[in-house]
Design an enzyme around this catalytic site. Structure first.
Site, PDB file in Angstrom:
ATOM      1  N   GLN A 197      31.939  41.353  46.693  1.00 55.23           N
ATOM      2  CA  GLN A 197      32.710  41.039  45.486  1.00 55.23           C
ATOM      3  C   GLN A 197      32.174  41.821  44.298  1.00 55.23           C
ATOM      4  OE1 GLN A 197      34.223  37.281  45.065  1.00 55.23           O
ATOM      5  NE2 GLN A 197      35.281  37.961  43.240  1.00 55.23           N
ATOM      6  N   PHE A 198      32.717  43.041  44.115  1.00 56.17           N
ATOM      7  CA  PHE A 198      32.229  43.916  43.056  1.00 56.17           C
ATOM      8  C   PHE A 198      32.435  43.327  41.664  1.00 56.17           C
ATOM      9  CE2 PHE A 198      36.624  45.150  42.735  1.00 56.17           C
ATOM     10  CZ  PHE A 198      36.778  45.589  41.424  1.00 56.17           C
ATOM     11  N   THR A 199      33.377  42.401  41.505  1.00 56.18           N
ATOM     12  CA  THR A 199      33.644  41.864  40.171  1.00 56.18           C
ATOM     13  C   THR A 199      32.473  41.051  39.613  1.00 56.18           C
ATOM     14  OG1 THR A 199      34.793  39.939  41.094  1.00 56.18           O
ATOM     15  CG2 THR A 199      36.145  41.858  40.493  1.00 56.18           C
TER      16      THR A 199
END
Length: 151
Positions: free
Chosen positions: A84-86
């Site tokens: 989850q890069f966010t």
């Protein structure tokens, strides 16, 4: 001023979790830890392994006295990993997050694949999301217990 926290995980103790991609369930588990993982520029495979070791040892499950004294293995729980890069968003300014701290996708995919391989070597049955897919994740948070872990 740049901010690089490096290796971020958001842990959720769950009663269940499942992941659907394009209408098909690709992963599911009961009772365990759902770990959302973000890779930032400068993260290494060594840090990634340390993060996983820490996730597995983190005591967020209740013992017989109701105190959070058990780790996922001691509690007989499962593990699900989702990239989850966010989580690497820089929210210091403005009304739109910047993802400059995030590791570029090609490097992050390699780090995620290595993390998953390591996880499966130390904990059988690890479930995973699909890197960069549009995932629909259903979960029931237990507690709720949600921990932001940084290495």
């Amino acid at each position: 001023m740049e901010r690089f926290i490096n290796m971020i995980a958001l842990l959720q103790r769950v009663n269940f979790a499942d992941i659907t991609v394009d209408g098909s369930c690709i992963a599911s588990m009961k009772n365990g830890v759902l770990a959302f993982i973000a890779f930032e520029k400068g993260d290494t495979a060594e840090k990634s392994r340390r993060m996983l070791d820490r996730i597995l040892k983190y005591r967020i499950f209740s013992d017989s006295e109701g105190k959070m004294n058990l780790n996922v293995n001691e509690a007989g729980g499962n593990l699900m990993l989702v990239s989850q890069f966010t989580l690497a968003a820089n929210t210091d300014r403005g009304n739109r997050p910047s993802f400059d701290p995030a590791m570029p996708p090609q490097e992050a995919r390699q780090m995620y694949d290595e993390l998953v391989a390591y996880a499966r070597s130390v904990k059988p049955g690890v479930q995973t999301g699909e890197f960069s897919a549009d995932m629909k994740i259903r979960l029931e948070n237990d507690g709720p217990v949600t921990i932001s872990l940084h290495i």
